[in-house]
Design an enzyme around this catalytic site. Structure first.
Site, PDB file in Angstrom:
ATOM      1  N   TYR A   1      55.913   5.767  88.842  1.00  0.00           N
ATOM      2  CA  TYR A   1      56.245   5.746  90.180  1.00  0.00           C
ATOM      3  C   TYR A   1      55.074   5.324  91.121  1.00  0.00           C
ATOM      4  O   TYR A   1      55.309   4.872  92.268  1.00  0.00           O
ATOM      5  CB  TYR A   1      56.780   6.964  90.550  1.00  0.00           C
ATOM      6  CG  TYR A   1      58.130   7.767  90.097  1.00  0.00           C
ATOM      7  CD1 TYR A   1      58.880   6.980  89.340  1.00  0.00           C
ATOM      8  CD2 TYR A   1      58.424   8.785  90.566  1.00  0.00           C
ATOM      9  CE1 TYR A   1      59.940   7.413  88.675  1.00  0.00           C
ATOM     10  CE2 TYR A   1      59.705   9.615  89.772  1.00  0.00           C
ATOM     11  CZ  TYR A   1      60.303   8.673  88.926  1.00  0.00           C
ATOM     12  OH  TYR A   1      61.702   9.065  88.395  1.00  0.00           O
TER      13      TYR A   1
ATOM     14  N   LYS B   1      57.365   9.482  74.931  1.00  0.00           N
ATOM     15  CA  LYS B   1      58.287   8.636  74.174  1.00  0.00           C
ATOM     16  C   LYS B   1      57.425   7.828  73.279  1.00  0.00           C
ATOM     17  O   LYS B   1      57.049   6.506  73.384  1.00  0.00           O
ATOM     18  CB  LYS B   1      59.292   7.617  75.181  1.00  0.00           C
ATOM     19  CG  LYS B   1      59.925   6.850  74.767  1.00  0.00           C
ATOM     20  CD  LYS B   1      61.110   7.360  74.030  1.00  0.00           C
ATOM     21  CE  LYS B   1      62.010   6.321  73.522  1.00  0.00           C
ATOM     22  NZ  LYS B   1      63.136   6.832  72.718  1.00  0.00           N
TER      23      LYS B   1
ATOM     24  N   ASP C   1      64.144  11.382  74.523  1.00  0.00           N
ATOM     25  CA  ASP C   1      65.657  11.229  74.238  1.00  0.00           C
ATOM     26  C   ASP C   1      66.102  12.753  73.822  1.00  0.00           C
ATOM     27  O   ASP C   1      67.339  13.132  73.838  1.00  0.00           O
ATOM     28  CB  ASP C   1      66.051  10.105  73.627  1.00  0.00           C
ATOM     29  CG  ASP C   1      65.048   9.847  72.631  1.00  0.00           C
ATOM     30  OD1 ASP C   1      64.018  10.431  72.465  1.00  0.00           O
ATOM     31  OD2 ASP C   1      65.208   8.669  71.790  1.00  0.00           O
TER      32      ASP C   1
ATOM     33  N   ASP D   1      61.060  13.951  86.199  1.00  0.00           N
ATOM     34  CA  ASP D   1      62.035  13.910  87.381  1.00  0.00           C
ATOM     35  C   ASP D   1      63.263  14.217  87.054  1.00  0.00           C
ATOM     36  O   ASP D   1      64.124  14.724  87.400  1.00  0.00           O
ATOM     37  CB  ASP D   1      61.957  12.500  87.971  1.00  0.00           C
ATOM     38  CG  ASP D   1      62.537  12.257  89.383  1.00  0.00           C
ATOM     39  OD1 ASP D   1      63.253  13.422  89.921  1.00  0.00           O
ATOM     40  OD2 ASP D   1      62.495  11.016  89.963  1.00  0.00           O
TER      41      ASP D   1
ATOM     42  N   ASP E   1      66.319  17.593  86.671  1.00  0.00           N
ATOM     43  CA  ASP E   1      67.455  17.567  87.448  1.00  0.00           C
ATOM     44  C   ASP E   1      68.602  18.075  86.200  1.00  0.00           C
ATOM     45  O   ASP E   1      69.402  18.692  86.672  1.00  0.00           O
ATOM     46  CB  ASP E   1      67.929  16.177  87.763  1.00  0.00           C
ATOM     47  CG  ASP E   1      67.516  15.915  89.400  1.00  0.00           C
ATOM     48  OD1 ASP E   1      66.581  16.562  89.829  1.00  0.00           O
ATOM     49  OD2 ASP E   1      68.355  15.222  90.037  1.00  0.00           O
TER      50      ASP E   1
END
Ligand code: NAD
Length: 355
Positions: free
Chosen positions: A142, A191, A223, A247, A251
């Protein structure tokens, strides 16, 4: 005590939910003998309308001199077509960066009263869950180098992820310390089978684990983590992860708590100053209807009392009041499934009655 709080109401439901949290803080202040002084500043779309930019120096200065910051949400369709650096959401990255808020704490727990809201299978719900997501907030993709250019196949865009040892160490330390104060289990999510940033992340977390022999530290690929969160959320105590993975996963975690309107967050730096906000957005679809669930924002204000001001009794008072209101069966629209529900102001009144 006297506390100065910068209020960034923002857009959409932002003003409604921040007003609810302010009412709760005022009642808590009265009960425990604190004075909370609130100073409002523009942020996001409203700032674009009033000042031409999503984040002004005046807002940054106001937040930097306040004891803490309470934020509603930013964004909405009105500003969706503006270029990237002029969008309301850019203000969030700007204020996080200006305040050096590298830690984002996102607790996701299943309230016993809301078990019926959890979309998971009954046997999974029966186990309950109480997860603290520690998300890195000022680094990663980001904040990395980005751009658009003409490539081999015409127009293309790129974003880059970069993490330094310093950035990984400081967020990992917060996570280990957080786990130490809870159930002493930490899962670091990355990851590492694909990304170099993740391999560095994992190496550093492993190095630091030896400083925390009392904390059980394991790794999980992102994942798999997305799957495990809905398969067996009870396995998690503290999660630490990068900006973008945090992020997305938080959620996902919000949905299994019943509603995104329930999840607070605290963004912290190395001082006691922090920025507190619900994890949801500005919900333009219900803005101005007195229909939003203010609980995430009220609990965010509670986290401010705990993390910035060290007022644990006052924090517990707010959490217990929310618990009691939910136990009594009161619901906002997002939790009502078409049954009668309380408005934003009415549920705030109920919470205040229980303080
Ligand atoms: P959103 O979180 O605003 O809304 C998603 C859904 O959840 C909507 O149906 C909404 O009505 C509902 N919802 C959210 N909060 C609620 C609450 N407190 N009570 C009841 N229902 C609630 O996400 P979105 O629709 O993807 O984004 C809307 C705008 O918010 C966009 O402009 C987006 O960029 C912005 N946004 C801002 C933030 C922030 O300010 N931190 C975070 C996410 C999205």
């Amino acid at each position: 005590m006297n506390y100065n709080i910068a209020l960034l109401k923002g857009d959409g439901i932002g003003p409604e939910i921040v007003d609810s949290a302010v009412r709760v803080l005022e009642v808590v202040g009265k009960k425990y003998g604190h004075t909370f002084n609130f100073t409002p500043y523009d942020i996001g779309g409203i700032s674009i309308d009033n000042n031409g930019v999503p984040l002004t120096q005046e807002t940054i200065d106001g937040c930097l001199k306040a004891d803490s910051v309470l934020l509603g949400a930013v964004g909405g369709p009105k500003w969706d077509t503006l270029p990237g650096n002029m969008r309301p959401e850019k203000a969030l990255l700007g204020i996080r960066s200006a305040m050096n808020l590298f830690t984002n704490l996102r607790p996701a727990k299943l309230y016993p009263a809301l078990k019926g809201e959890c979309p998971l299978r009954e046997d999974i719900v029966a186990q309950g869950f109480d997860i603290m997501i520690v998300r890195e907030l000022t680094g990663g993709i980001y904040f990395g180098e980005r751009g658009t250019r003409q490539g081999k196949y015409g127009e293309e865009a790129y974003d880059t992820e970069c993490y330094s040892r310093m950035e990984i160490e400081r967020i990992a330390r917060v996570a280990f310390e957080t786990a130490r104060k809870r159930n002493k289990r930490l899962v670091s999510i990355d990851k590492a089978n694909v990304l170099d940033t993740s391999r560095l992340w994992r190496k550093i977390v492993h190095e630091m684990a030896s400083e925390y022999p009392d904390v059980e530290c394991t790794d999980m690929l992102v994942d798999n983590a997305a799957m495990q969160l809905v398969r067996n959320p009870a396995q998690f105590d503290v999660i630490v992860t990068s900006n973008m993975f945090g992020d997305i996963l938080s959620d996902e975690a919000s949905q299994i708590t019943g509603s995104i309107g329930m999840l607070p967050s605290a963004s912290l730096n190395e001082t006691t100053r922090g920025l507190y906000e619900p994890i949801h957005g500005s919900a333009p679809d219900i803005a101005g209807q007195n229909k939003a669930n203010p609980i995430a924002t009220i609990l965010s204000a509670g986290m401010m009392l705990l993390y910035s001001f060290g007022l644990s009794e006052e924090y517990n008072n707010i959490v217990t009041a929310v618990d009691k209101v939910l136990e009594a069966g009161y619901r906002t629209a997002d939790l009502s499934h078409g049954a009668p529900y309380l408005s934003t102001t009415e549920i705030t009144d109920k919470i205040i009655e229980n303080i």
